[in-house]
Design a protein around this motif. Sequence first.
Motif, PDB file in Angstrom:
ATOM      1  N   ARG A 166       0.845  -1.208   0.000  1.00 46.25           N
ATOM      2  CA  ARG A 166       0.000   0.000   0.000  1.00 46.25           C
ATOM      3  C   ARG A 166       0.874   1.249   0.000  1.00 46.25           C
ATOM      4  O   ARG A 166       2.022   1.242   0.493  1.00 46.25           O
ATOM      5  CB  ARG A 166      -0.891   0.044   1.235  1.00 46.25           C
ATOM      6  N   LYS A 167       0.340   2.310  -0.567  1.00 47.49           N
ATOM      7  CA  LYS A 167       1.040   3.601  -0.595  1.00 47.49           C
ATOM      8  C   LYS A 167       1.404   4.032   0.813  1.00 47.49           C
ATOM      9  O   LYS A 167       0.570   3.957   1.724  1.00 47.49           O
ATOM     10  CB  LYS A 167       0.167   4.658  -1.272  1.00 47.49           C
ATOM     11  N   GLY A 168       2.655   4.456   0.995  1.00 46.03           N
ATOM     12  CA  GLY A 168       3.133   4.897   2.300  1.00 46.03           C
ATOM     13  C   GLY A 168       3.730   3.786   3.135  1.00 46.03           C
ATOM     14  O   GLY A 168       4.401   4.042   4.145  1.00 46.03           O
ATOM     15  N   GLU A 169       3.509   2.517   2.724  1.00 45.39           N
ATOM     16  CA  GLU A 169       4.087   1.382   3.427  1.00 45.39           C
ATOM     17  C   GLU A 169       5.607   1.369   3.217  1.00 45.39           C
ATOM     18  O   GLU A 169       6.101   1.747   2.157  1.00 45.39           O
ATOM     19  CB  GLU A 169       3.465   0.089   2.910  1.00 45.39           C
ATOM     20  N   ILE A 170       6.357   0.933   4.221  1.00 45.47           N
ATOM     21  CA  ILE A 170       7.823   0.886   4.146  1.00 45.47           C
ATOM     22  C   ILE A 170       8.254  -0.322   3.316  1.00 45.47           C
ATOM     23  O   ILE A 170       7.757  -1.439   3.522  1.00 45.47           O
ATOM     24  CB  ILE A 170       8.447   0.802   5.552  1.00 45.47           C
ATOM     25  N   PHE A 171       9.182  -0.082   2.388  1.00 44.94           N
ATOM     26  CA  PHE A 171       9.749  -1.189   1.618  1.00 44.94           C
ATOM     27  C   PHE A 171      10.665  -2.007   2.527  1.00 44.94           C
ATOM     28  O   PHE A 171      11.557  -1.448   3.202  1.00 44.94           O
ATOM     29  CB  PHE A 171      10.574  -0.678   0.424  1.00 44.94           C
ATOM     30  N   THR A 172      10.473  -3.324   2.532  1.00 43.99           N
ATOM     31  CA  THR A 172      11.288  -4.217   3.361  1.00 43.99           C
ATOM     32  C   THR A 172      11.784  -5.403   2.520  1.00 43.99           C
ATOM     33  O   THR A 172      11.343  -5.595   1.378  1.00 43.99           O
ATOM     34  CB  THR A 172      10.468  -4.777   4.535  1.00 43.99           C
ATOM     35  N   ALA A 213       6.631   3.463   0.023  1.00 41.99           N
ATOM     36  CA  ALA A 213       6.033   3.237  -1.294  1.00 41.99           C
ATOM     37  C   ALA A 213       5.346   4.507  -1.753  1.00 41.99           C
ATOM     38  O   ALA A 213       4.602   5.142  -0.987  1.00 41.99           O
ATOM     39  CB  ALA A 213       5.038   2.087  -1.223  1.00 41.99           C
ATOM     40  N   ASN A 214       5.602   4.901  -2.989  1.00 41.78           N
ATOM     41  CA  ASN A 214       5.023   6.148  -3.513  1.00 41.78           C
ATOM     42  C   ASN A 214       3.628   5.942  -4.079  1.00 41.78           C
ATOM     43  O   ASN A 214       2.955   6.885  -4.471  1.00 41.78           O
ATOM     44  CB  ASN A 214       5.949   6.761  -4.562  1.00 41.78           C
ATOM     45  N   ARG A 215       3.195   4.670  -4.157  1.00 47.80           N
ATOM     46  CA  ARG A 215       1.845   4.334  -4.628  1.00 47.80           C
ATOM     47  C   ARG A 215       1.547   2.883  -4.259  1.00 47.80           C
ATOM     48  O   ARG A 215       2.383   2.197  -3.679  1.00 47.80           O
ATOM     49  CB  ARG A 215       1.731   4.534  -6.139  1.00 47.80           C
ATOM     50  N   ASN A 216       0.343   2.437  -4.593  1.00 46.88           N
ATOM     51  CA  ASN A 216      -0.015   1.044  -4.361  1.00 46.88           C
ATOM     52  C   ASN A 216       0.655   0.151  -5.406  1.00 46.88           C
ATOM     53  O   ASN A 216       0.785   0.528  -6.567  1.00 46.88           O
ATOM     54  CB  ASN A 216      -1.530   0.850  -4.447  1.00 46.88           C
ATOM     55  N   TYR A 217       1.099  -1.040  -4.973  1.00 49.24           N
ATOM     56  CA  TYR A 217       1.691  -2.018  -5.895  1.00 49.24           C
ATOM     57  C   TYR A 217       1.016  -3.364  -5.713  1.00 49.24           C
ATOM     58  O   TYR A 217       0.690  -3.766  -4.585  1.00 49.24           O
ATOM     59  CB  TYR A 217       3.203  -2.201  -5.622  1.00 49.24           C
ATOM     60  N   GLU A 218       0.795  -4.048  -6.819  1.00 53.54           N
ATOM     61  CA  GLU A 218       0.307  -5.420  -6.775  1.00 53.54           C
ATOM     62  C   GLU A 218       1.500  -6.378  -6.891  1.00 53.54           C
ATOM     63  O   GLU A 218       2.599  -5.986  -7.300  1.00 53.54           O
ATOM     64  CB  GLU A 218      -0.693  -5.672  -7.909  1.00 53.54           C
TER      65      GLU A 218
END
Length: 331
Positions: free
Chosen positions: A287-293, A319-324
């Motif tokens: 989700r947007k704003g979630e930290i990449f881990t 995250a700069n946007r939502n990703y699938e």
Amino acid sequence: MSTYIIAEAGVNHNGSLELAKKLVDKAKEAGADCIKFQTFVTKNITTKSASQAEYQEKNTKKKESQYEMLSKLELSFQDFHELNEYCKEKEIEFLSTGFDFDSIDFLDELGMSTWKIPSGDITNLPYLVKIAKLNKPVILSTGMSTMDDIQAALHALKENGAGPITVLHCTTEYPAPYEEVNLAAMKTIEKEFQVPVGYSDHTKGIEIPIAAVAMGATVIEKHFTLDRSMEGPDHKASLEPSELKEMVSSIRNVEVAIGNSEKKPASSEEKNMKIARKSIVANHSIRKGEIFTEENLTVKRPGSGVSPMKWFDIIGEKANRNYEEDELIEW
């Protein structure tokens, strides 16, 4: 620079001008740059009692003197004049090793542009001086030689006016055992004497001259014959025409493959980079704003996204946007 390939016919014409011309045809068909013969007056180069080399006796299956053997392999000066003209007609360079002063004088009158010194004459000072004073390019074979022998020969040639000299590493045995080839010595000669080097090959097959080219040989000399089963001292250690053609073709392929010293993607590789390399992708939905881990990111093909070399730069960012799942990360 293209390797200069000498198809060494030597005495594999068995004393027949007709066979010599057929050898010219086959050398040309194979793509060799040059065909080389051996010009000599038998009585000038051997005593009547000199014995054959072990390989000569084995290959000819005759126990006779050098004089008897060579007398049957000698072509006349007129024959060589005709061969020279035939080579011009076929557009392949004529070269012949002159083994005695009369033969050298004849070949000089013929206008031969390069002089090939055989291994057996590397310690023949009067011969070296005679060749040097022609002031032409020289190709020097070094079979049976020490570094001191080579140094002395080079000194004699240079002091007496020889043109540019190329030194060929060589093992003088027919056929030469692979374990005695010592190709690395070719590079030692190049480094020690600061001269162009090459290789005169007497092994069976074509692998060793190809390897020599990969190691920097500028000249390759290889014996060939119309038929290895023919009677004569050198046929057994010679290539047949189809093998000579294969050797020339393989050498030309190696020359192209050597390329230059710059390491960069080849043109043919560029189209494969995006396919073969990988990018950073979502390991599952993010989700947007979630930290990449390291748990929500992974690395997969194609390579058209962010390079995995940026992995530790992205970990910890938001995250700069939502990703699938499997979607390429933008960053």
